[in-house]
Design a protein around this motif. Structure first.
Motif, mmCIF file in Angstrom:
data_model
loop_
_atom_site.group_PDB
_atom_site.id
_atom_site.type_symbol
_atom_site.label_atom_id
_atom_site.label_comp_id
_atom_site.label_asym_id
_atom_site.label_seq_id
_atom_site.Cartn_x
_atom_site.Cartn_y
_atom_site.Cartn_z
ATOM 1 N N SER A 17 5.858 -0.727 -15.488
ATOM 2 C CA SER A 17 6.688 -1.696 -14.775
ATOM 3 C C SER A 17 8.099 -1.718 -15.342
ATOM 4 N N ARG A 19 11.928 -4.153 -14.643
ATOM 5 C CA ARG A 19 12.602 -5.225 -13.909
ATOM 6 C C ARG A 19 14.099 -4.951 -13.920
ATOM 7 N N TYR A 59 10.970 -5.663 2.850
ATOM 8 C CA TYR A 59 10.729 -4.515 1.992
ATOM 9 C C TYR A 59 10.539 -3.246 2.811
ATOM 10 N N VAL A 63 7.253 0.371 -0.538
ATOM 11 C CA VAL A 63 7.194 -0.447 -1.759
ATOM 12 C C VAL A 63 6.512 -1.794 -1.544
ATOM 13 N N GLN A 66 4.187 -3.599 -4.062
ATOM 14 C CA GLN A 66 4.445 -2.969 -5.360
ATOM 15 C C GLN A 66 5.701 -3.549 -6.020
ATOM 16 N N PHE A 67 6.736 -3.791 -5.217
ATOM 17 C CA PHE A 67 7.998 -4.334 -5.713
ATOM 18 C C PHE A 67 8.172 -5.767 -5.213
ATOM 19 N N LEU A 78 14.757 -7.088 -9.218
ATOM 20 C CA LEU A 78 13.750 -6.269 -8.559
ATOM 21 C C LEU A 78 12.659 -5.990 -9.583
ATOM 22 N N GLN A 79 11.526 -6.617 -9.397
ATOM 23 C CA GLN A 79 10.371 -6.366 -10.255
ATOM 24 C C GLN A 79 9.587 -5.211 -9.657
ATOM 25 N N MET A 80 9.431 -4.154 -10.425
ATOM 26 C CA MET A 80 8.768 -2.946 -9.943
ATOM 27 C C MET A 80 7.506 -2.722 -10.758
ATOM 28 N N ASP A 87 9.017 7.072 -7.257
ATOM 29 C CA ASP A 87 9.964 5.959 -7.348
ATOM 30 C C ASP A 87 11.192 6.329 -8.181
#
Length: 117
Positions: A17, A19, A59, A63, A66-67, A78-80, A87
């Motif tokens: 992850s 951010r 979105y 994603v 997921q995001f 953007l939390q990924m 990606d």
């Protein structure tokens, strides 16, 4: 003038992850939509996610789930999660609003996200 400064990119293993953050500063009266785009090598820049001033989000299909995009004041995040090699890209924030000189649309400088083992 409006400045957008991004942070949070880096190298992460698949499944990890990150951010991303983007802070808007300058002579800003109001901020409307905020968003994230990405551009992978050899590909066109594509929309990843957007969020309105009212908090509505949208979105890219690739994603969804997921995001997560969020905002607080003049900052957009953007939390990924569950990152995949596909990606990998340079991620850019995009912010629209009104400043001293009138309406503006600004871009961040880009932050590299690399997903690799």
């Amino acid at each position: 003038q409006v400045q957008l400064v991004e942070s949070g990119g880096g190298l992460v293993q698949p499944g990890g992850s990150l951010r991303l953050s983007c802070v808007a500063s300058g002579s800003i009266f109001s901020i409307n939509a905020m968003g994230w785009y990405r551009q992978a090598p050899g590909k066109q820049r594509e929309l990843v996610a957007t969020i309105t001033s009212g908090g509505s989000t949208d979105y890219a299909d690739s994603v969804k789930g997921q995001f997560t995009i969020s905002r607080s004041g003049a900052t957009v995040y953007l939390q990924m999660n569950s990152l995949k090699p596909e990606d990998t890209a340079v991620y850019y924030c995009n912010v629209g609003g009104r400043g001293v000189a009138g309406p503006f649309v600004g871009w961040g400088q880009g932050t590299q996200v690399t997903v690799s083992s």
